[in-house]
Design a protein around this motif. Structure first.
Motif, PDB file in Angstrom:
ATOM      1  N   LYS A 265       0.832  -1.210   0.000  1.00  0.00           N
ATOM      2  CA  LYS A 265       0.000   0.000   0.000  1.00  0.00           C
ATOM      3  C   LYS A 265       0.864   1.256   0.000  1.00  0.00           C
ATOM      4  N   ALA A 266       1.934   1.252   0.786  1.00  0.00           N
ATOM      5  CA  ALA A 266       2.817   2.416   0.836  1.00  0.00           C
ATOM      6  C   ALA A 266       3.491   2.650  -0.508  1.00  0.00           C
ATOM      7  N   ALA A 267       3.978   1.586  -1.133  1.00  0.00           N
ATOM      8  CA  ALA A 267       4.637   1.713  -2.435  1.00  0.00           C
ATOM      9  C   ALA A 267       3.645   2.172  -3.497  1.00  0.00           C
ATOM     10  N   HIS A 268       2.440   1.618  -3.448  1.00  0.00           N
ATOM     11  CA  HIS A 268       1.394   1.989  -4.395  1.00  0.00           C
ATOM     12  C   HIS A 268       1.027   3.465  -4.228  1.00  0.00           C
ATOM     13  N   THR A 269       0.914   3.910  -2.996  1.00  0.00           N
ATOM     14  CA  THR A 269       0.571   5.308  -2.731  1.00  0.00           C
ATOM     15  C   THR A 269       1.635   6.246  -3.279  1.00  0.00           C
ATOM     16  N   TYR A 270       2.897   5.897  -3.071  1.00  0.00           N
ATOM     17  CA  TYR A 270       3.988   6.745  -3.555  1.00  0.00           C
ATOM     18  C   TYR A 270       3.960   6.864  -5.081  1.00  0.00           C
ATOM     19  N   VAL A 271       3.882   5.731  -5.773  1.00  0.00           N
ATOM     20  CA  VAL A 271       3.898   5.761  -7.235  1.00  0.00           C
ATOM     21  C   VAL A 271       2.653   6.471  -7.768  1.00  0.00           C
ATOM     22  N   SER A 272       1.508   6.234  -7.155  1.00  0.00           N
ATOM     23  CA  SER A 272       0.271   6.884  -7.593  1.00  0.00           C
ATOM     24  C   SER A 272       0.382   8.405  -7.480  1.00  0.00           C
ATOM     25  N   GLU A 273       0.918   8.874  -6.363  1.00  0.00           N
ATOM     26  CA  GLU A 273       1.066  10.319  -6.175  1.00  0.00           C
ATOM     27  C   GLU A 273       2.020  10.910  -7.200  1.00  0.00           C
ATOM     28  N   GLU A 274       3.101  10.204  -7.501  1.00  0.00           N
ATOM     29  CA  GLU A 274       4.047  10.677  -8.508  1.00  0.00           C
ATOM     30  C   GLU A 274       3.393  10.747  -9.886  1.00  0.00           C
ATOM     31  N   LEU A 275       2.579   9.757 -10.207  1.00  0.00           N
ATOM     32  CA  LEU A 275       1.883   9.769 -11.496  1.00  0.00           C
ATOM     33  C   LEU A 275       0.909  10.933 -11.586  1.00  0.00           C
TER      34      LEU A 275
END
Length: 374
Positions: A265-275
């Motif tokens: 979830k943390a990794a997904h949140t980071y990449v999503s925010e960057e996108l």
């Protein structure tokens, strides 16, 4: 885990040692939430889902027959089903268009299944079954119980086998999302033609152990697949280790799964925010290891050649994405991003993606795509 007994050094039942099949049946009963306990005699263990796809295609089909599969899908399945049985895939093409309030991009429907089946029949292609991936790779879609019943009902009407790949079933990391295994359904429409596969490669990050399992109530299919396990069996030592892992519910439920889901979830949140900062549209359903991103606006023309040029620019900048054509996506410009990695590598990867998209990299000549990992 390191125990060695003489019985583990002998040829096992080709379905797998009984002690392992008993643990697999208990494990799937618990995590798939089956209405009744699953039976060890319906379990076959093999060295991974790639072998299982090959074995099932060979058993269920004659050479030249076909299996339906919704696109985009994990492209290596094409090779898996062709390897032994010379079985082909018929794509059920999905697109990103949202046609109504209750629809979503790349949504599978019975109407699209019917259309693909009719198209194959009109070309003289014999379709023997349907492959469904749940959670879906690369979309991350999770089918609802109603959708599952509809798809299984379609298959029953046309006397098609259904191969359910549930290899990401324990990698649903969003608390608001509820996953339903096909084995959780009350009264399968056609249990003799419903075959479920799972492995530890994804949910436990153990692709090197080469453990996969089939659950089917069809004993003819189970026996036929088991006959191919003389080429695809696990060593007795690995079977013992897998049984030890699968019975450790305390560690799995209270240590491993919470930690793994939190990291995903943390990794997904980071990449999503960057996108979002980059203004890149994307799809993500809170399951699996991937985000399906829309880079169509970065193509000069809507062609697979342009998609390949963009993929090559990413590669030349040392970031490997999977291009849409590898998943038989009918819309050029979609890519799959894997986010299940360490934070420092995710930061570096997103930095390189930004450089390519902002034009701070050099163009490269087109080249042939390399073999992609899953």
């Amino acid at each position: 885990m390191l125990r060695i007994e003489p019985s583990l050094l002998q040829y096992p039942d080709w379905k797998g040692h009984l002690f392992l099949r008993e643990e697999v049946a208990k494990f799937l009963s618990f995590y798939c939430k089956s209405p009744a306990p699953l039976k060890p005699e319906n379990v076959v263990v093999l060295n991974g889902c790639a072998s299982l796809f090959s074995a099932l295609a060979t058993v269920l089909c004659e050479a030249g027959d076909a299996l339906l599969i919704p696109t985009p899908y994990y492209g290596a399945i094409t090779q898996h089903v062709c390897l032994y049985g010379n079985v082909r895939l018929v794509s059920v093409y999905l697109d990103s268009e949202v046609t109504g309030q209750d629809t979503r991009p790349f949504q599978l429907t019975v109407e699209k299944l019917e259309m693909a089946l009719q198209g194959a029949n009109s070309e003289g292609v014999k379709v023997r079954g349907l492959i469904l991936i749940n959670p879906q790779n690369p979309l991350g879609d999770i089918y609802s119980p109603r959708e599952l019943q509809e798809f299984l009902g379609f298959a029953k009407r046309h006397e098609l086998h259904v191969i359910m790949d549930e290899v990401y079933m324990l990698s649903v990391f969003e608390d608001s999302i509820k996953y339903h295994s096909v084995l959780s359904l009350e009264g399968l429409p056609d249990p003799q033609r419903t075959h479920v596969m799972w492995a530890t490669s994804k949910d436990f990050g153990m692709s090197g152990m080469r453990f996969g399992t089939l659950y089917t109530e069809n004993q003819h299919v189970a026996t036929a697949v088991a006959s191919l396990c003389r080429y695809h069996s696990l060593s007795g030592l690995v079977q013992y280790q897998m049984a030890q892992l699968l019975q450790d519910y305390d560690w799995i439920n209270h240590v491993y799964l919470p930690a793994n889901h939190a990291r995903l979830k943390a990794a997904h949140t980071y990449v999503s925010e960057e996108l979002r900062v980059l203004g890149i549209p994307f799809l993500s359903r809170g399951a699996g290891f991937f985000i399906w991103i829309d880079l169509r606006k970065y193509l000069r023309k809507s062609t697979y050649e342009e998609e390949m040029l963009l993929w090559r620019r990413f590669l030349d900048n040392k970031v490997l994405l999977s291009f849409g054509k590898a998943f038989e996506c009918k819309e050029p410009g979609w890519f799959r991003v894997i986010f299940s990695d360490k934070v420092h590598r995710l930061r570096l990867g997103m930095q390189r993606i930004r450089q390519v998209l902002e034009g701070k990299s050099q163009d490269a000549p087109p080249c042939q795509p390399q073999q992609l990992s899953d």
